[in-house]
Write an enzyme that holds these catalytic residues in place. Sequence first.
Site, PDB file in Angstrom:
ATOM      1  N   THR A  35      88.007  59.652  39.732  1.00  0.00           N
ATOM      2  CA  THR A  35      88.184  58.440  40.547  1.00  0.00           C
ATOM      3  C   THR A  35      86.968  58.218  41.427  1.00  0.00           C
ATOM      4  OG1 THR A  35      90.583  58.776  40.558  1.00  0.00           O
ATOM      5  CG2 THR A  35      89.681  57.267  42.192  1.00  0.00           C
ATOM      6  N   ASP A 229      90.271  53.643  32.433  1.00  0.00           N
ATOM      7  CA  ASP A 229      90.647  55.005  32.816  1.00  0.00           C
ATOM      8  C   ASP A 229      91.755  55.508  31.890  1.00  0.00           C
ATOM      9  OD1 ASP A 229      90.739  57.348  34.214  1.00  0.00           O
ATOM     10  OD2 ASP A 229      91.789  56.537  35.962  1.00  0.00           O
TER      11      ASP A 229
END
Length: 652
Positions: A35, A229
């Site tokens: 992240t 992601d």
Amino acid sequence: MVPKSPENLNPEQKKAVTSIEGPLLILAGAGAGKTKTITERIGHLVHTGIAPSSILAITFTNKAAKEMRERIEQKFRDDKALNRPVSMFERPFISTFHSLGVHILREQSREVGIKKYFVIFDRDDSKKAIKEALLILGLDPKTHDPARLIGIISKEKGQGNNARDYSANEEGGYFKNVVSQVWPEYEKILTRDNALDFDDLLLKTMNLLSSNTAVREYYQETWKHIHIDEYQDTNRVQYEISRLLVGKDKNICVVGDIDQNIYSWRGADIKNILDFEKDYPDAKVITLEENYRSTKNILEAANTVIEKNKIRRKKNLFTSNTSGDKIGLFQGLDEVSEAGFIALKTREIIKKGTSPEEIAVLYRANFQSRVLEEAFMSHGIPYQILGTRFFDRKEIKDIISYLRSALNPDSLSDLKRIINVPTRGIGKTTIAKIFSGNESSLTSAIQTKLVNFRALLEKIEKTSKEKKLSETISFIIKVVGLEEEWKDSGDDGVARLENAYELSNFASKYDHLPPEESVLNFLTDVALQSDQDEMNDEEKAVRLMTIHASKGLEFDTVFISGLEDGLFPHQEINKEGIAPEEAEEERRLFYVAITRARKKVFLSYAETRTLFGRRQVNMPSPFIFDIPETLIEEEVVDKYTLPRKPLLEIDF
């Protein structure tokens, strides 16, 4: 603008951040700071002169999208080089796949042939629609499980198939014939209600991008830098959407971990990440192996476990953290003693200073939660179980149905839910005549009630377009008579009223938006809520959840319960003809469970357990034996067979 060199990154992270042209595959191990890497990469793109509004980032959960959004906005606020307030800054588009689908379909509703205010059916709505379809066909919903039917339809849609495609497949027997009959009726109900289900949000988006060149090129021009992601968890439709959004420069960055692919049962295809370099021959591949989360002992256990899988890209997580504690192992006589151990050990850990919300108890199957809950209640330990959803409560769904029905009068499902809530003297016969288009045959008294009811919905619609969303929710609670009814319904009614006003509090998060936009965003977010979204980060309570629900989370201490052969790994992996990647998924799931922990992992199993109504003798999970003995210490059994006592007063 002169690009600023990324700071506080390891060498591989820095490569990932600064590689901004062409396709990029980032293989990010658990706890490797993915992240942070994506956030820094987006910041670096902006520093190079890329407009933030031309950046798209897709994650798999609302919680992950929210965290990324907050990190990026904080970065923009803190970064003086950007030289303008965040309120004036064009933001990157950060969302889940489903939210992206909603955004595109609402923008392009005319092209798709749907109304802008389409309803999103959640799983409960879909099951009810399947039940209605079964009844229309003269089939018994008790014989043909709606949940199983919607599961089949969902998986087929995730592979890009429609009802016609499914029926054209000649393989299958009686059950396939039932699905082939029910699916078209289900689609008719969706069309009647101007509704889409979860899978339509993706399937219709894919079909639109695939068939409409102008729309496809518009979004390719809008988002020139794409980030995906958890790419290992994409299904065929999500893969196709990603591919169709990529423009001529092929600026796509996907992040994933083959070892954390745990969703094949809902259509995730591990081949999407394995074949990325075939899809994009010029792709650069960067592996993030440095773990910032866990101790050395936890990582050594995780690495040893996952090495046994064959379908993977080799990597070895390492860390500069301390060695830490060994992994605890408890053998219980049965599930009750196992749960007692977990509760008492948890109490011990809390008394030593660990906050309850930093402890998680994970299990393979939902049914395991019952005995764990009993143990936690018996010992007075605060806990929160994921899966008990606020938005599934009847009173909450009633209020939301009023709002949906006001904006979308076509939604007969919502109309059916609320037309007699609170009681208006409109019964099932009246509803049946409305559904069949025979309102003219109703008595004048009933027709007057319908006129008043529709006038009520018009008031709600008008309010929703003029007032703040929280005010609209409060207006609904009062004007339709729910508040008055609940006030006079004892303790249960008071609880419902409290929940209703908690919904208004939740809605206040959208009050800064224009009324129409706030309503659309609110209804979208509510429909797409996941178990993780129900987790109250501020509640000081131990978290109980399935391992699947824990994906993306981390805790100081993690208990992995029910480690018995046939339960975890699940007995399904022994079925004849199971694909190798599916057989290996159970070990990937165990790997995910271990790597949720920062400091301590406890493993536990029961010698006997009641499964499917029968007491069974169990062998320990083979996963336990995958971990080197030098990393394991057995927990003393006698210490955790004491009589149950209330939890001593602990200052949380």
